[in-house]
Design a protein around this motif. Structure first.
Motif, short mmCIF file in Angstrom:
data_model
loop_
_atom_site.label_atom_id
_atom_site.label_comp_id
_atom_site.label_asym_id
_atom_site.label_seq_id
_atom_site.Cartn_x
_atom_site.Cartn_y
_atom_site.Cartn_z
N TYR A 118 -1.89 -3.25 -1.34
CA TYR A 118 -0.60 -2.72 -1.81
C TYR A 118 -0.74 -1.28 -2.30
O TYR A 118 0.06 -0.40 -1.96
CB TYR A 118 -0.07 -3.61 -2.93
N ARG A 119 -1.79 -1.01 -3.08
CA ARG A 119 -2.00 0.32 -3.63
C ARG A 119 -2.33 1.34 -2.54
O ARG A 119 -2.07 2.53 -2.69
CB ARG A 119 -3.13 0.31 -4.67
N ALA A 120 -2.91 0.88 -1.42
CA ALA A 120 -3.24 1.79 -0.32
C ALA A 120 -2.00 2.50 0.19
O ALA A 120 -2.06 3.66 0.62
CB ALA A 120 -3.92 1.02 0.81
N LYS A 161 -6.00 1.53 7.42
CA LYS A 161 -7.15 0.65 7.61
C LYS A 161 -7.38 -0.21 6.37
O LYS A 161 -7.66 -1.40 6.47
CB LYS A 161 -8.40 1.48 7.92
N LYS A 162 -7.28 0.43 5.21
CA LYS A 162 -7.47 -0.32 3.97
C LYS A 162 -6.37 -1.35 3.78
O LYS A 162 -6.63 -2.48 3.31
CB LYS A 162 -7.52 0.65 2.77
N HIS A 163 -5.15 -0.98 4.13
CA HIS A 163 -4.03 -1.91 3.99
C HIS A 163 -4.22 -3.13 4.88
O HIS A 163 -4.10 -4.26 4.43
CB HIS A 163 -2.72 -1.20 4.35
N ILE A 164 -4.54 -2.89 6.14
CA ILE A 164 -4.73 -3.99 7.09
C ILE A 164 -5.92 -4.86 6.68
O ILE A 164 -5.82 -6.09 6.60
CB ILE A 164 -4.96 -3.44 8.51
N GLY A 165 -7.05 -4.22 6.40
CA GLY A 165 -8.26 -4.96 6.08
C GLY A 165 -8.12 -5.82 4.84
O GLY A 165 -8.51 -6.99 4.83
N ASN A 166 -7.52 -5.25 3.79
CA ASN A 166 -7.42 -5.99 2.54
C ASN A 166 -6.31 -7.03 2.55
O ASN A 166 -6.45 -8.09 1.94
CB ASN A 166 -7.23 -5.02 1.38
N MET A 167 -5.20 -6.75 3.24
CA MET A 167 -4.17 -7.77 3.34
C MET A 167 -4.67 -8.98 4.13
O MET A 167 -4.44 -10.12 3.75
CB MET A 167 -2.91 -7.20 4.01
#
Length: 218
Positions: free
Chosen positions: A81-83, A162-168
């Motif tokens: 979310y923060r990304a 990338k961070k959004h996709i990976g962490n979600m």
């Protein structure tokens, strides 16, 4: 107290069901469809409720593993979310205090998982110690990487996606893992497989999705 626990458990189950459904829909819809954003927000708030209720239930009933996976899963959720709020780190944007606070709390929690795993194995020689150990090590590495990016800056333009996709997707792994483990009495597989199986299956999918993101180095 039992009435409060029952109420929290009911809310937890409803929110978890909403997270499982909306998480799958968000992955299917992907970012280039107009319904992805509202579905993703619904998933985030469902996971927030799941985390709050899971923390309460795990503390009251002393369910250490539920507490551990709750922290791991929500860390991935909130980082994803923060990304979306940190899209310009490569242009000089600085992380907010809340971002450092998140990493600090998560780092302490994940190191605690590793310590808990070591103590558990030392005291009982139980193979169950591998579960908090894996989650703790993976989580600590994630905190380290995020912190280094905050300190040294970003070198890619689409790092945030990338961070959004990976962490979600990572948080969805946690949601599925929690569901599978809670249904373990109906699934004739070892606990270690139930805990780590969803990760082993979904991580390759995450890697394939991340390869599709075209990012330019700066």
């Amino acid at each position: 107290m039992e009435k409060i626990i029952s109420m929290m458990l009911f809310i937890h189950v409803v929110a978890a069901t909403g997270a499982l459904i909306s998480g799958a829909l968000a992955i299917i819809l992907k970012k280039n469809t107009p319904k992805h954003k509202p579905v993703g927000k619904f998933y985030f708030w469902c996971m927030t409720v799941v985390f709050i209720t899971a923390t309460f239930i795990s503390i009251v009933k002393q369910l250490q593993f539920l507490f551990l996976i709750g922290i791991f899963t929500y860390y991935s959720t909130i980082i994803a979310y923060r990304a979306l709020k940190l899209k310009n780190l490569h242009n000089g944007q600085k992380p907010h205090m809340i971002d450092w606070l998140i990493e600090g709390i998560a780092g302490i929690s994940f190191l605690g998982m590793v310590a808990f795993a070591v103590i558990l194995y030392y005291q009982s020689k139980s193979s169950q110690a591998i579960i908090p150990f894996v989650f703790g090590v993976v989580g600590t590495y994630g905190v380290y990487r995020n912190s280094m990016k905050f300190i040294n800056g970003q070198t890619e333009t689409m790092y945030w996606l990338k961070k959004h996709i990976g962490n979600m997707c990572g948080s969805y792994i946690g949601a599925i893992t929690a569901f599978v483990v809670n249904q373990s009495e109906h699934i004739p597989l070892p606990q270690v497989i139930l805990w780590l199986g969803p990760t082993a299956i979904i991580v390759p999918i995450i890697v394939m999705e991340l390869k599709k993101v075209k990012s330019t180095a700066i």
